[in-house]
Design a protein around this motif. Sequence first.
Motif, PDB file in Angstrom:
ATOM      1  N   TRP A  48       0.822  -1.202   0.000  1.00  0.00           N
ATOM      2  CA  TRP A  48       0.000   0.000   0.000  1.00  0.00           C
ATOM      3  C   TRP A  48       0.855   1.251   0.000  1.00  0.00           C
ATOM      4  CZ3 TRP A  48      -4.770   0.935  -1.225  1.00  0.00           C
ATOM      5  CH2 TRP A  48      -5.316   2.181  -0.906  1.00  0.00           C
ATOM      6  N   ILE A  55      -5.685  -2.599  -7.499  1.00  0.00           N
ATOM      7  CA  ILE A  55      -6.456  -1.727  -6.612  1.00  0.00           C
ATOM      8  C   ILE A  55      -7.073  -0.599  -7.437  1.00  0.00           C
ATOM      9  CG2 ILE A  55      -6.386  -0.178  -4.619  1.00  0.00           C
ATOM     10  CD1 ILE A  55      -5.747  -3.082  -3.888  1.00  0.00           C
ATOM     11  N   ARG A  56      -8.354  -0.394  -7.242  1.00  0.00           N
ATOM     12  CA  ARG A  56      -9.052   0.683  -7.937  1.00  0.00           C
ATOM     13  C   ARG A  56      -9.732   1.570  -6.909  1.00  0.00           C
ATOM     14  NH1 ARG A  56     -14.516   0.278 -11.117  1.00  0.00           N
ATOM     15  NH2 ARG A  56     -14.683   2.420 -11.807  1.00  0.00           N
ATOM     16  N   LYS A  57      -9.495   2.875  -7.004  1.00  0.00           N
ATOM     17  CA  LYS A  57     -10.157   3.820  -6.116  1.00  0.00           C
ATOM     18  C   LYS A  57     -11.583   4.020  -6.599  1.00  0.00           C
ATOM     19  CE  LYS A  57      -9.552   8.077  -3.666  1.00  0.00           C
ATOM     20  NZ  LYS A  57      -8.613   9.083  -3.244  1.00  0.00           N
ATOM     21  N   TRP A  63     -11.906   1.905  -1.755  1.00  0.00           N
ATOM     22  CA  TRP A  63     -11.136   1.229  -2.791  1.00  0.00           C
ATOM     23  C   TRP A  63     -11.672  -0.174  -2.961  1.00  0.00           C
ATOM     24  CZ3 TRP A  63      -9.074   4.441   0.805  1.00  0.00           C
ATOM     25  CH2 TRP A  63      -8.272   5.481   0.344  1.00  0.00           C
ATOM     26  N   GLU A  64     -11.240  -0.820  -4.051  1.00  0.00           N
ATOM     27  CA  GLU A  64     -11.568  -2.230  -4.238  1.00  0.00           C
ATOM     28  C   GLU A  64     -10.316  -2.989  -4.631  1.00  0.00           C
ATOM     29  OE1 GLU A  64     -14.359  -2.965  -7.400  1.00  0.00           O
ATOM     30  OE2 GLU A  64     -13.075  -2.065  -8.916  1.00  0.00           O
TER      31      GLU A  64
END
Length: 86
Positions: A48, A55-57, A63-64
């Motif tokens: 992170w 990772i998508r904001k 986030w996902e």
Amino acid sequence: MEQTDFILTVNFYRTDAGNEPVRDWLKELHRDDKRIIGEDIKTAQLGWPLGMPLIRKMDKNLWEVRSSLPGGIARVLFTVDAMQAR
């Protein structure tokens, strides 16, 4: 054995009744799918902040994790405690 330093700690959402729907969903998945999702969550914990394709904001504090599975994409939504992500 070397200790791993996680940047993020995972805490599953818990309802007022004590249920953990995401953990319950994960338990129902095929073993290989659980492994892929678990590895992707661990990658997010260790690396992170990360971006696409893992990772998508989604929104300001949402986030996902996007896990590519043999049958499609699994998405696990998460937030980050500002104090934890320093």
